[in-house]
Design a protein around this motif. Sequence first.
Motif, short mmCIF file in Angstrom:
data_model
loop_
_atom_site.label_atom_id
_atom_site.label_comp_id
_atom_site.label_asym_id
_atom_site.label_seq_id
_atom_site.Cartn_x
_atom_site.Cartn_y
_atom_site.Cartn_z
N PRO A 136 0.83 -1.21 0.00
CA PRO A 136 0.00 0.00 0.00
C PRO A 136 0.86 1.26 0.00
O PRO A 136 1.85 1.35 0.73
CB PRO A 136 -0.81 -0.12 1.30
N ALA A 137 0.52 2.19 -0.87
CA ALA A 137 1.27 3.45 -1.04
C ALA A 137 2.62 3.26 -1.70
O ALA A 137 3.45 4.18 -1.74
CB ALA A 137 1.43 4.20 0.28
N GLY A 138 2.87 2.05 -2.25
CA GLY A 138 4.12 1.82 -2.98
C GLY A 138 4.19 2.62 -4.27
O GLY A 138 3.20 3.20 -4.72
N GLN A 139 5.37 2.62 -4.86
CA GLN A 139 5.63 3.50 -6.01
C GLN A 139 5.74 2.71 -7.31
O GLN A 139 6.44 1.70 -7.38
CB GLN A 139 6.91 4.28 -5.77
N LEU A 140 5.06 3.21 -8.34
CA LEU A 140 5.15 2.67 -9.69
C LEU A 140 5.74 3.74 -10.59
O LEU A 140 5.16 4.82 -10.74
CB LEU A 140 3.77 2.26 -10.20
N ALA A 141 6.91 3.47 -11.19
CA ALA A 141 7.58 4.43 -12.06
C ALA A 141 7.62 3.88 -13.48
O ALA A 141 8.17 2.80 -13.72
CB ALA A 141 9.00 4.72 -11.57
N LEU A 142 7.03 4.61 -14.41
CA LEU A 142 6.99 4.24 -15.82
C LEU A 142 7.91 5.15 -16.61
O LEU A 142 7.94 6.36 -16.39
CB LEU A 142 5.56 4.34 -16.36
N CYS A 143 8.64 4.56 -17.56
CA CYS A 143 9.64 5.34 -18.29
C CYS A 143 9.08 5.85 -19.62
O CYS A 143 8.85 5.08 -20.54
CB CYS A 143 10.89 4.51 -18.54
N GLY A 144 8.87 7.15 -19.68
CA GLY A 144 8.57 7.81 -20.94
C GLY A 144 9.87 8.24 -21.59
O GLY A 144 10.87 7.54 -21.55
N SER A 145 9.87 9.44 -22.14
CA SER A 145 11.07 9.98 -22.79
C SER A 145 10.76 11.40 -23.24
O SER A 145 9.59 11.74 -23.50
CB SER A 145 11.46 9.13 -24.00
N VAL A 146 11.79 12.21 -23.37
CA VAL A 146 11.58 13.53 -23.96
C VAL A 146 11.12 13.39 -25.42
O VAL A 146 10.52 14.30 -25.97
CB VAL A 146 12.83 14.40 -23.88
N ALA A 147 11.39 12.22 -26.03
CA ALA A 147 10.91 11.96 -27.39
C ALA A 147 9.39 11.94 -27.44
O ALA A 147 8.80 12.07 -28.51
CB ALA A 147 11.47 10.64 -27.92
N GLY A 148 8.75 11.75 -26.29
CA GLY A 148 7.30 11.77 -26.24
C GLY A 148 6.71 13.16 -26.12
O GLY A 148 5.50 13.33 -26.22
N TYR A 149 7.56 14.17 -25.90
CA TYR A 149 7.06 15.54 -25.80
C TYR A 149 6.58 16.07 -27.15
O TYR A 149 5.65 16.86 -27.22
CB TYR A 149 8.16 16.47 -25.29
N PHE A 150 7.30 15.68 -28.22
CA PHE A 150 7.03 16.23 -29.55
C PHE A 150 7.52 15.20 -30.57
O PHE A 150 8.56 14.58 -30.37
CB PHE A 150 7.79 17.56 -29.73
N GLY A 151 6.77 15.00 -31.63
CA GLY A 151 7.16 14.03 -32.63
C GLY A 151 8.51 14.33 -33.26
O GLY A 151 8.71 15.41 -33.81
N LEU A 152 9.45 13.39 -33.14
CA LEU A 152 10.80 13.61 -33.66
C LEU A 152 11.02 12.80 -34.94
O LEU A 152 10.65 11.62 -35.00
CB LEU A 152 11.84 13.21 -32.61
N PRO A 153 11.61 13.41 -35.96
CA PRO A 153 11.85 12.68 -37.22
C PRO A 153 12.75 11.47 -37.02
O PRO A 153 13.66 11.49 -36.18
CB PRO A 153 12.52 13.74 -38.11
N LEU A 239 8.65 23.91 -26.27
CA LEU A 239 8.35 23.60 -27.67
C LEU A 239 6.92 23.08 -27.81
O LEU A 239 6.22 23.40 -28.78
CB LEU A 239 9.35 22.56 -28.19
N ARG A 240 6.47 22.27 -26.85
CA ARG A 240 5.12 21.72 -26.91
C ARG A 240 4.05 22.80 -26.83
O ARG A 240 2.93 22.61 -27.29
CB ARG A 240 4.90 20.75 -25.74
N LEU A 241 4.40 23.94 -26.22
CA LEU A 241 3.42 25.00 -26.02
C LEU A 241 3.32 25.94 -27.21
O LEU A 241 2.38 26.73 -27.31
CB LEU A 241 3.76 25.79 -24.76
N LEU A 242 4.31 25.87 -28.11
CA LEU A 242 4.35 26.80 -29.23
C LEU A 242 3.39 26.39 -30.34
O LEU A 242 3.07 25.21 -30.50
CB LEU A 242 5.76 26.86 -29.80
N PRO A 243 2.93 27.34 -31.13
CA PRO A 243 2.15 27.00 -32.34
C PRO A 243 3.03 26.17 -33.28
O PRO A 243 4.25 26.32 -33.31
CB PRO A 243 1.82 28.36 -32.95
#
Length: 256
Positions: A136-153, A239-243
């Motif tokens: 109970p109250a243990g921690q779950l850490a999932l690994c995303g990436s800065v590559a998930g912030y904005f589509g990278l070529p 960058l994610r916030l920019l038009p």
Amino acid sequence: MPEGRRSGGPNPRRSERIWLIGASEGIGEALARAYADRGDSLILSARTEARLHVLAETLPGSHDVLPLDIGDDQSIAQAQLAMRSIGPVDRVINMAALYDPGQVEELDLQRASDIVRVNLVGTLMVARAAVSVLRPAGQLALCGSVAGYFGLPQGQIYSATKAAVINLAESLRIELSGRFDVRLLSPGFVDTRLTQKNAFAMPGLMTPEGAAQAIVRGLDRRPFEVHFPRRLTLPLKLLRLLPYALAFPLTRRLLR
């Protein structure tokens, strides 16, 4: 739950039991060494069992090895069953991922499917298993990436799956609130076997050891997201916030 305590101060920290997935190399291996060095007990998981045994033998303390392929439903079910016999853990940290950059017209569709299966579906399956093995109250850490912030070529599938992991972690943070402490890891470029496939200069490139220390510090603190290095992550968040009219040219310059 583990009872051991480290000595050396007025308020010694309790040693923890941590299920570390993707521990055989890269950031995962460095994390294993960082947590073992501070006295924690690990369950080491990855697809390559032999590497896990070699790692476990080089770490201080006693640790368990539990082979796991998060891209395989049966493997996850078997690992979840084994974890129940090991007992509740304080943290589940998932670092397992696939990455294979390339031009869209050159993509191997089976490989692309494997990336989705491991990075997204596998992460979801890990989260589902974690609910049954965390204290109970243990921690779950999932690994995303800065590559998930904005589509990278040239990282289309990887970027898309990591964007999905970010969304998944946000969802679980709310859904499991009051039961478990869900966290998101968002590393920048780290010098591993995966990033060595990149054909462009990687700004803010870190060592796996540096990344591991940032994760250990971040998961001991309160913020939902652990992102690093900030000289890279903060501009990408902006960058994610920019038009799109501004964001696309800036992305091209970043990766040129």
